[in-house]
Design a protein around this motif. Structure first.
Motif, PDB file in Angstrom:
ATOM      1  N   GLN A  84       0.826  -1.202   0.000  1.00  0.00           N
ATOM      2  CA  GLN A  84       0.000   0.000   0.000  1.00  0.00           C
ATOM      3  C   GLN A  84       0.863   1.256   0.000  1.00  0.00           C
ATOM      4  O   GLN A  84       0.473   2.286  -0.543  1.00  0.00           O
ATOM      5  CB  GLN A  84      -0.949  -0.011   1.205  1.00  0.00           C
TER       6      GLN A  84
ATOM      7  N   ARG B 252      -4.700   2.830  -0.386  1.00  0.00           N
ATOM      8  CA  ARG B 252      -5.044   1.966   0.744  1.00  0.00           C
ATOM      9  C   ARG B 252      -6.164   0.984   0.429  1.00  0.00           C
ATOM     10  O   ARG B 252      -6.735   0.390   1.329  1.00  0.00           O
ATOM     11  CB  ARG B 252      -5.390   2.819   1.946  1.00  0.00           C
TER      12      ARG B 252
ATOM     13  N   LEU C 146      -6.058  -6.606   3.946  1.00  0.00           N
ATOM     14  CA  LEU C 146      -6.825  -5.357   3.950  1.00  0.00           C
ATOM     15  C   LEU C 146      -7.366  -5.081   5.357  1.00  0.00           C
ATOM     16  O   LEU C 146      -7.234  -3.970   5.879  1.00  0.00           O
ATOM     17  CB  LEU C 146      -7.981  -5.478   2.954  1.00  0.00           C
TER      18      LEU C 146
ATOM     19  N   HIS D 128      -5.842  -1.963   7.805  1.00  0.00           N
ATOM     20  CA  HIS D 128      -6.692  -0.835   8.182  1.00  0.00           C
ATOM     21  C   HIS D 128      -6.875  -0.736   9.684  1.00  0.00           C
ATOM     22  O   HIS D 128      -6.901   0.363  10.238  1.00  0.00           O
ATOM     23  CB  HIS D 128      -8.026  -0.905   7.445  1.00  0.00           C
TER      24      HIS D 128
ATOM     25  N   TYR E  46      -3.726   1.009  10.824  1.00  0.00           N
ATOM     26  CA  TYR E  46      -3.713   2.451  10.554  1.00  0.00           C
ATOM     27  C   TYR E  46      -4.613   3.186  11.546  1.00  0.00           C
ATOM     28  O   TYR E  46      -4.303   4.277  12.001  1.00  0.00           O
ATOM     29  CB  TYR E  46      -4.213   2.761   9.141  1.00  0.00           C
ATOM     30  N   GLN E  47      -5.764   2.572  11.846  1.00  0.00           N
ATOM     31  CA  GLN E  47      -6.732   3.243  12.704  1.00  0.00           C
ATOM     32  C   GLN E  47      -6.263   3.337  14.151  1.00  0.00           C
ATOM     33  O   GLN E  47      -6.524   4.329  14.820  1.00  0.00           O
ATOM     34  CB  GLN E  47      -8.080   2.496  12.687  1.00  0.00           C
TER      35      GLN E  47
ATOM     36  N   LEU F 195     -14.847   1.012   1.876  1.00  0.00           N
ATOM     37  CA  LEU F 195     -13.715   1.867   1.498  1.00  0.00           C
ATOM     38  C   LEU F 195     -13.935   2.488   0.126  1.00  0.00           C
ATOM     39  O   LEU F 195     -13.700   3.677  -0.080  1.00  0.00           O
ATOM     40  CB  LEU F 195     -12.417   1.058   1.493  1.00  0.00           C
TER      41      LEU F 195
END
Lengths: 333, 328
Positions: free
Chosen positions: A77, A83, A264, A268, A271-272, A326
């Motif tokens: 990514q 992303r 995926l 995510h 990242y969160q 997304l």
């Protein structure tokens, strides 16, 4: 140690926003270790001689695969600056399955059984790196294309590799086909044992390379122009990262088979929650989330629902939903 | 490159002859060999005519019907949604139909075929409706979002299907519906496909309305057509066709997507003119793929879903990358 953990948890309760990334990582690691401990000891009934090696192999496979998928997804990514894209959505693992089938198709199961499985694995990984490197270099990096086109093309490449694998498998003798059949479904119960050791070594080696270029990855995340401005040798670096991604995908697919949306999901989540964009934190966080998910999910499926290999179906369901969200969110912006 | 209409119908005739030729080849391929001359002069033994009438002719007819009807279904969807890359297999329709078959198999284990088809059509309608609702919620920046969302929706639906199939030990039956295969077609097992054929004919007759509906709700109403009704009729035709085809032969990927696209690349978008071409090309393409699947590893057979999967995804990739200069 325990006191400091209690302190950390208290701190998290009070100032949830201001928790530094390192501490968040520590918390994730503790959760992962806790789950692994439970997984190893639950309903053991004292048969340690059997259970420890048996469950240990499963855990080792989950840690290796989880980390490989997480790290490869985050890096992919970063270099594609997107992303939504992940290696498995782009058909990487379908390509690996195809290469495996082609090897059986041309060499035949008889000759393969005489070959050292580690040597065969090395050969497949090498072919995979060469082939996917060329294909995806041409597809992603060389020409500027719209993101949606890329994703769509990637998905269709996945379908193509899948159908082609299927076609070749139909043309192989049924006895030789049996060699391949197990590889098609992701399951942690039928882990390829002979490859566990060598996979571990490969992953450690790849991780050392990743760790040495972790700041370069941060620079790449800025995009092509900016990263060149800050002194990254763009072409060469991208090729190296792409090769690392490919090796990791090959390892995880060889061990358990394809799990499409897992990367995926965990990327995510990382990242969160980790609260930083630096790869020093996102890669380990995604890896820890993978372990938590795989071990926890496997445990829930085995103990609560008492069935085993449908973890990949659940992941497909959740990951597919996340993907739609997304895409829809991206479209609204 | 405008082509005169007289010349065009001449070419269409030629294409039809080509399809008939392919159909004849399809009739004579098989482990049991026989000659047409013996059949016509009445010298053929009982076995030859039995093989021909019980197995070969039903199979070839089924291929032609499925090829034509699936391609036309794809064309209708592309017109209604106004997007080139929409088709039953990229909008969740096929996956919903399989889910429908699974549900009815679980609820009523010995359900009759028409009941299965009815239920599969209803679930396919619901799934396609969900897809259209999802599309409404995004302002369409890029036309490629549409198939992307559709493919993913299909993936989510089919993961639900495989979850329940796994739970109730139906994975093997599921693989029959999801991978198209004509080797099961015998006399008495394909006749419902004529329903697809009839619906395709209806679609021909009212093709103009779909074109108008594709121009948008306001424009359609302006011309005095009921937009909602046209949309409902179109989707119902598509869903019944897909349900019938999936129940009798299983899903065939990309067929409804690539055939209309290739035809419109060569002949433009006038539906009245291109619809027969779409049907003929679909039938011919499927016949060719079936012949390839039966001869590649003679006397064994490769399921047609696999052959079309390989050829179809290559054509789809070419369409995407070729058009990317325009679309991207």
């Amino acid at each position: 140690m325990l006191a400091s953990v209690a302190k950390v948890e208290a701190v998290e309760g009070k100032v949830a926003r201001a928790v530094p990334p390192v501490i968040r990582l520590v918390l994730l690691a503790l959760a992962a270790i806790g789950l692994i401990t439970v997984f190893m000891t639950i309903e053991a009934h004292g048969n340690w001689d059997f259970i420890l090696p048996f469950r240990g192999r499963k855990i080792l496979a989950m840690v290796l695969v989880g980390y490989a998928i997480a790290a490869s997804t985050v890096m992919f990514q970063t270099i594609t600056n997107n992303r939504i894209l992940t290696p498995s959505i782009m058909g990487f693992d379908a390509l690996y399955m195809l290469i495996q089938t082609v090897v059986v198709f041309f060499l035949g199961a008889a000759r393969l059984s005489q070959m050292n499985p580690r040597f065969q694995f090395g050969l497949e990984v090498l072919a995979m790196v060469g082939f996917s490197g060329t294909l995806y270099w041409w597809l992603f990096i060389r020409v500027e294309r719209s993101v949606h086109l890329l994703v769509l093309v990637g998905i269709i490449f996945g379908v193509l590799f899948g159908s082609f694998t299927n076609l070749l498998q139909r043309m192989i003798d049924p006895t030789e086909f049996a060699v391949l059949q197990d590889a098609g479904f992701a399951s942690f119960n039928s882990v390829n044992r002979t490859l566990l050791g060598i996979s571990g070594l490969i992953i450690i080696a790849v991780s050392i390379v990743i760790w040495r270029m972790i700041h370069v990855l941060d620079a790449l995340a800025l995009g092509r122009e900016l990263s060149i401005t800050v002194g990254v040798e763009y072409r060469r670096t991208i090729m190296i990262v792409l090769a690392l991604v490919t090796i990791l995908v090959s390892v995880s697919t060889a061990l358990v088979g394809p799990i499409t949306f897992f990367g995926l999901l965990v990327a995510h989540l990382a990242y969160q929650t980790v609260g930083s964009h630096s790869h020093r934190y996102t890669i380990p966080a995604a890896g820890l989330f993978s372990v938590i998910f795989l071990v926890g999910g496997q445990m829930v499926l085995e103990r609560v629902f008492s069935f085993n290999s449908s973890l990949s179906i659940m992941i497909d369901f959740l990951g597919g939903l996340l993907f739609i969200i997304l895409v829809l969110r991206g479209g609204k912006k | 490159m405008q082509v005169q209409s007289g010349q065009l119908s001449y070419r269409l005739g030629l294409a039809t002859v080509g399809v008939i030729f392919l159909a004849c080849i399809s009739l004579v391929i098989g482990v049991y060999s026989f000659s047409f001359r013996d059949l016509i002069s009445g010298q053929a033994d009982v076995h030859s005519s039995m093989v021909l009438f019980v197995s070969r002719i039903p199979r070839t007819v089924a291929i032609v019907l499925v090829g034509a009807s699936t391609s036309i279904a794809g064309m209708i969807m592309q017109m209604l949604v106004r997007n080139r890359f929409v088709s039953p297999s990229t909008a969740g329709t096929v996956e919903s139909a399989s889910l429908g078959i699974l549900i009815i198999t679980l609820l009523v284990p010995n359900a009759s075929i028409p009941l299965k088809i009815l239920f599969a059509s209803l679930v396919a309608l619901a799934g396609t409706g969900l897809f259209l609702l999802l599309l409404r919620s995004i302002p369409l920046r890029s036309p490629l979002i549409v198939p992307l969302v559709g493919i993913m929706l299909g993936g989510v639906i089919s993961s639900v299907t495989s979850f329940f199939a796994y739970r109730y030990d139906l994975l093997q039956s599921l693989s029959i519906w999801t991978n198209g295969d004509f080797s099961r077609i015998l006399r008495g097992r394909y006749e419902l496909l004529w329903l697809s054929g009839a619906l395709t004919l209806i679609a021909f007759i009212i093709a103009d309305r779909f074109t108008v509906a594709g121009l948008g709700e306001a424009f359609t109403t302006n011309l005095g057509l009921n937009y909602g009704r046209v949309l409902a009729i179109g989707l119902t035709i598509v869903c019944i066709v897909i349900a019938v085809n999936v129940v009798t032969v299983g899903a065939i990927p990309f067929l409804g997507l690539i055939v209309p696209n290739v035809v419109s690349m060569m002949l433009g978008d006038n539906v009245k003119r291109t619809a027969p071409w779409v049907a003929v090309t679909g039938a011919g393409f499927l016949l060719a793929c079936d012949i390839a699947g039966r001869t590649l590893r003679f006397p064994f057979e490769i399921p047609i879903g696999t052959v079309v999967g390989v050829v179809g995804s290559v054509v789809f990739l070419v369409l995407l990358l070729r058009g990317s200069a325009r679309v991207g």
